[in-house]
Design a protein around this motif. Structure first.
Motif, PDB file in Angstrom:
ATOM      1  N   THR A   1       0.832  -1.711   0.171  1.00 46.77           N
ATOM      2  CA  THR A   1      -0.172   0.449  -0.108  1.00 46.77           C
ATOM      3  C   THR A   1       0.562   0.951  -0.144  1.00 46.77           C
ATOM      4  OG1 THR A   1      -0.330   0.002   2.367  1.00 46.77           O
ATOM      5  CG2 THR A   1      -1.589  -0.874   1.195  1.00 46.77           C
ATOM      6  N   ASP A   2       2.072   1.290   0.764  1.00 44.99           N
ATOM      7  CA  ASP A   2       2.799   1.915   0.505  1.00 44.99           C
ATOM      8  C   ASP A   2       3.503   2.106  -1.036  1.00 44.99           C
ATOM      9  OD1 ASP A   2       2.939   2.240   3.325  1.00 44.99           O
ATOM     10  OD2 ASP A   2       5.004   2.282   3.740  1.00 44.99           O
ATOM     11  N   PHE A   3       4.016   2.135  -1.826  1.00 44.83           N
ATOM     12  CA  PHE A   3       4.368   1.440  -2.518  1.00 44.83           C
ATOM     13  C   PHE A   3       2.617   1.966  -3.800  1.00 44.83           C
ATOM     14  CE2 PHE A   3       4.924  -0.016  -6.700  1.00 44.83           C
ATOM     15  CZ  PHE A   3       5.947   0.727  -7.655  1.00 44.83           C
ATOM     16  N   ILE A   4       2.110   1.548  -3.487  1.00 45.85           N
ATOM     17  CA  ILE A   4       0.236   2.188  -4.622  1.00 45.85           C
ATOM     18  C   ILE A   4       0.096   3.516  -4.452  1.00 45.85           C
ATOM     19  CG2 ILE A   4      -1.460   2.520  -5.008  1.00 45.85           C
ATOM     20  CD1 ILE A   4      -1.481  -1.005  -3.928  1.00 45.85           C
ATOM     21  N   ALA A   5       0.620   4.467  -3.061  1.00 49.58           N
ATOM     22  CA  ALA A   5       0.549   5.364  -2.968  1.00 49.58           C
ATOM     23  C   ALA A   5       2.208   6.695  -3.415  1.00 49.58           C
ATOM     24  CB  ALA A   5       0.672   5.349  -1.045  1.00 49.58           C
ATOM     25  N   LEU A   6       2.985   5.948  -3.753  1.00 48.50           N
ATOM     26  CA  LEU A   6       4.421   6.446  -3.767  1.00 48.50           C
ATOM     27  C   LEU A   6       3.656   6.295  -5.348  1.00 48.50           C
ATOM     28  CD1 LEU A   6       7.418   4.573  -1.719  1.00 48.50           C
ATOM     29  CD2 LEU A   6       6.548   7.452  -2.250  1.00 48.50           C
ATOM     30  N   GLU A   7       3.306   5.269  -6.099  1.00 47.90           N
ATOM     31  CA  GLU A   7       3.795   5.274  -7.628  1.00 47.90           C
ATOM     32  C   GLU A   7       1.811   6.303  -7.853  1.00 47.90           C
ATOM     33  OE1 GLU A   7       3.328   2.161 -10.229  1.00 47.90           O
ATOM     34  OE2 GLU A   7       1.356   1.407  -9.115  1.00 47.90           O
ATOM     35  N   ALA A   8       1.226   6.339  -7.127  1.00 46.10           N
ATOM     36  CA  ALA A   8       0.476   7.599  -7.647  1.00 46.10           C
ATOM     37  C   ALA A   8       0.508   8.932  -7.857  1.00 46.10           C
ATOM     38  CB  ALA A   8      -1.245   7.137  -6.845  1.00 46.10           C
ATOM     39  N   GLU A   9       1.933   9.356  -6.891  1.00 49.12           N
ATOM     40  CA  GLU A   9       2.047  10.752  -6.682  1.00 49.12           C
ATOM     41  C   GLU A   9       3.325  11.030  -7.690  1.00 49.12           C
ATOM     42  OE1 GLU A   9       2.824  11.946  -2.595  1.00 49.12           O
ATOM     43  OE2 GLU A   9       0.534  11.637  -2.863  1.00 49.12           O
ATOM     44  N   ALA A  10       3.809  10.120  -8.231  1.00 49.78           N
ATOM     45  CA  ALA A  10       4.894   9.989  -9.148  1.00 49.78           C
ATOM     46  C   ALA A  10       4.867  10.158 -10.072  1.00 49.78           C
ATOM     47  CB  ALA A  10       5.758   8.687  -9.580  1.00 49.78           C
ATOM     48  N   ALA A  11       5.816  11.226 -10.548  1.00 48.46           N
ATOM     49  CA  ALA A  11       5.602  11.964 -12.438  1.00 48.46           C
ATOM     50  C   ALA A  11       6.161  11.431 -13.046  1.00 48.46           C
ATOM     51  CB  ALA A  11       6.556  13.137 -12.279  1.00 48.46           C
ATOM     52  N   GLU A  12       7.234  10.343 -12.941  1.00 51.11           N
ATOM     53  CA  GLU A  12       8.357   8.818 -13.627  1.00 51.11           C
ATOM     54  C   GLU A  12       7.899   7.569 -13.129  1.00 51.11           C
ATOM     55  OE1 GLU A  12      11.628   9.948 -16.001  1.00 51.11           O
ATOM     56  OE2 GLU A  12      12.394  10.072 -15.086  1.00 51.11           O
ATOM     57  N   VAL A  13       8.313   6.960 -13.299  1.00 45.05           N
ATOM     58  CA  VAL A  13       8.795   5.453 -12.870  1.00 45.05           C
ATOM     59  C   VAL A  13       9.165   4.735 -13.958  1.00 45.05           C
ATOM     60  CG1 VAL A  13       7.605   3.117 -12.217  1.00 45.05           C
ATOM     61  CG2 VAL A  13       6.035   5.229 -11.405  1.00 45.05           C
ATOM     62  N   ARG A  14      10.233   4.076 -13.554  1.00 46.06           N
ATOM     63  CA  ARG A  14      11.210   3.605 -13.902  1.00 46.06           C
ATOM     64  C   ARG A  14      11.742   1.975 -13.252  1.00 46.06           C
ATOM     65  NH1 ARG A  14      16.482   7.414 -13.637  1.00 46.06           N
ATOM     66  NH2 ARG A  14      15.884   8.401 -12.312  1.00 46.06           N
ATOM     67  N   ASN A  15      11.334   0.897 -14.202  1.00 46.76           N
ATOM     68  CA  ASN A  15      10.915  -0.200 -13.897  1.00 46.76           C
ATOM     69  C   ASN A  15      11.893  -1.301 -14.431  1.00 46.76           C
ATOM     70  OD1 ASN A  15       8.286  -2.176 -13.238  1.00 46.76           O
ATOM     71  ND2 ASN A  15      10.097  -2.416 -12.181  1.00 46.76           N
ATOM     72  N   TYR A  16      12.570  -2.117 -13.524  1.00 48.09           N
ATOM     73  CA  TYR A  16      13.381  -2.765 -13.898  1.00 48.09           C
ATOM     74  C   TYR A  16      12.990  -4.087 -13.622  1.00 48.09           C
ATOM     75  CZ  TYR A  16      16.824  -5.578 -14.561  1.00 48.09           C
ATOM     76  OH  TYR A  16      17.286  -7.366 -15.108  1.00 48.09           O
ATOM     77  N   GLN A  17      12.792  -5.100 -14.376  1.00 51.34           N
ATOM     78  CA  GLN A  17      12.089  -5.956 -14.310  1.00 51.34           C
ATOM     79  C   GLN A  17      12.277  -7.315 -15.094  1.00 51.34           C
ATOM     80  OE1 GLN A  17       9.809  -7.988 -12.504  1.00 51.34           O
ATOM     81  NE2 GLN A  17       8.912  -5.952 -10.985  1.00 51.34           N
ATOM     82  N   PRO A  18      13.688  -8.727 -14.560  1.00 55.19           N
ATOM     83  CA  PRO A  18      14.098  -9.245 -15.601  1.00 55.19           C
ATOM     84  C   PRO A  18      13.348 -10.925 -15.701  1.00 55.19           C
ATOM     85  CG  PRO A  18      15.156  -9.364 -13.044  1.00 55.19           C
ATOM     86  CD  PRO A  18      13.773  -8.792 -13.132  1.00 55.19           C
ATOM     87  N   LEU A  19      12.590 -11.195 -15.134  1.00 50.58           N
ATOM     88  CA  LEU A  19      11.867 -12.421 -15.101  1.00 50.58           C
ATOM     89  C   LEU A  19      10.237 -12.349 -15.197  1.00 50.58           C
ATOM     90  CD1 LEU A  19      13.763 -13.962 -12.452  1.00 50.58           C
ATOM     91  CD2 LEU A  19      13.919 -14.652 -14.742  1.00 50.58           C
TER      92      LEU A  19
END
Length: 285
Positions: A101-119
């Motif tokens: 839930t912390d992550f969702i709240a942060l994501e909702a307020e971010a202007a840019e999201v950079r995501n690395y997902q290997p799998l």
């Protein structure tokens, strides 16, 4: 300023910004507390996000730290107000890990999201069937009701990409994630079609990291860098583990992860070539 043993992520972010402003101004906790005529523990709780802050006190601190322009002050006041509000995800809080839930709240307020997902395909780009297969395999999910609730939350998050508010999303995805048989052939075919469609959105870039690229700085596992433009530009890194997540926000930590993400982007196929690879894999399916 009542203490809160479970500070909201919004309060923690505001507190972190105030701490950096205080340190940049060369002031101690004691000096800030003397200005507010309170104990230094009160300012410490504020900086840790464990208590709210009155508008009057926030204004006094900002002026003390050299933030006097009303246009610069207003975003801080807005953050403080938001810290007292609930987000849409709060109605699901009973069934979600606090770190999520912390992550969702942060994501909702971010202007840019950079995501690395290997799998895996990043959560913001997953189809319902793919999300159901991934979430259903998690050892903490034990009931069908819980599974459907988590899938609903993941799909609700995806509105960030198309709601018009301008979130910039950049994903580096390992080739292995595209070749995995998550949910079976039909699920993967639908997922790759959706990924290809999402990659063509103007605010989304998807780059595929080929399996034969050799050594790269993404060996520690998936991570997300969230960027916030206001009140002052700031960044938070999230490393997600099986049962918990770690949040990092020091300048040195963020710089290291930003450098790693840039190196991954450089090693990965460009956005256009990545789309070509996804299309080829779709043809094979």
């Amino acid at each position: 300023m009542p203490a809160d043993p479970n500070p909201t992520v919004r309060r923690r972010r505001l507190g972190g910004l105030l701490r950096r402003l205080r340190e940049a101004a060369g002031l101690t906790l004691e000096e800030a507390a003397a200005h507010l005529e309170c104990h230094k523990a009160t300012v410490s709780r504020l900086e840790l996000g464990r208590s709210g802050v009155r508008t009057r006190d926030l204004r006094q601190l900002l002026v003390l730290y050299g933030v006097t322009d009303e246009e610069r002050i207003e975003p801080y006041l807005k953050m403080a107000k938001q810290g007292r509000e609930s987000g849409w995800w709060e109605r699901h809080a009973d069934g979600l890990r606090p770190a999520y839930t912390d992550f969702i709240a942060l994501e909702a307020e971010a202007a840019e999201v950079r995501n690395y997902q290997p799998l895996l395909i990043p959560g913001l780009l997953q189809t319902p069937a793919y999300a159901r297969a991934v979430i259903g395999a998690h050892p903490a999910v034990v009931t069908e009701e819980e599974l459907e609730r988590r899938v609903e939350v993941r799909l609700s998050r995806q509105a960030l990409l198309t709601d018009g508010r301008g979130l910039r999303f950049w994903a580096v995805v390992g080739e292995g994630a595209l070749r995995s048989a998550v949910g079976g052939r039909n699920v993967m075919r639908e997922q790759l079609e959706h990924l290809l469609s999402a990659a063509r959105l103007p605010n989304v870039d998807v780059q595929v990291l080929p399996c034969d690229v050799g050594e790269h700085p993404g060996g520690s596992g998936p991570f997300v860098i969230l960027t916030f433009p206001l009140p002052e530009e700031s960044h938070i890194v999230c490393e997600e583990g099986l049962l918990t997540s770690v949040y990092l926000d020091s300048v040195e930590e963020v710089k290291s992860y930003a450098s790693a993400f840039d190196a991954l982007r450089a090693a990965a196929l460009g956005p256009r070539k990545s789309q070509d690879m996804i299309a080829e894999l779709l043809t094979d399916l």
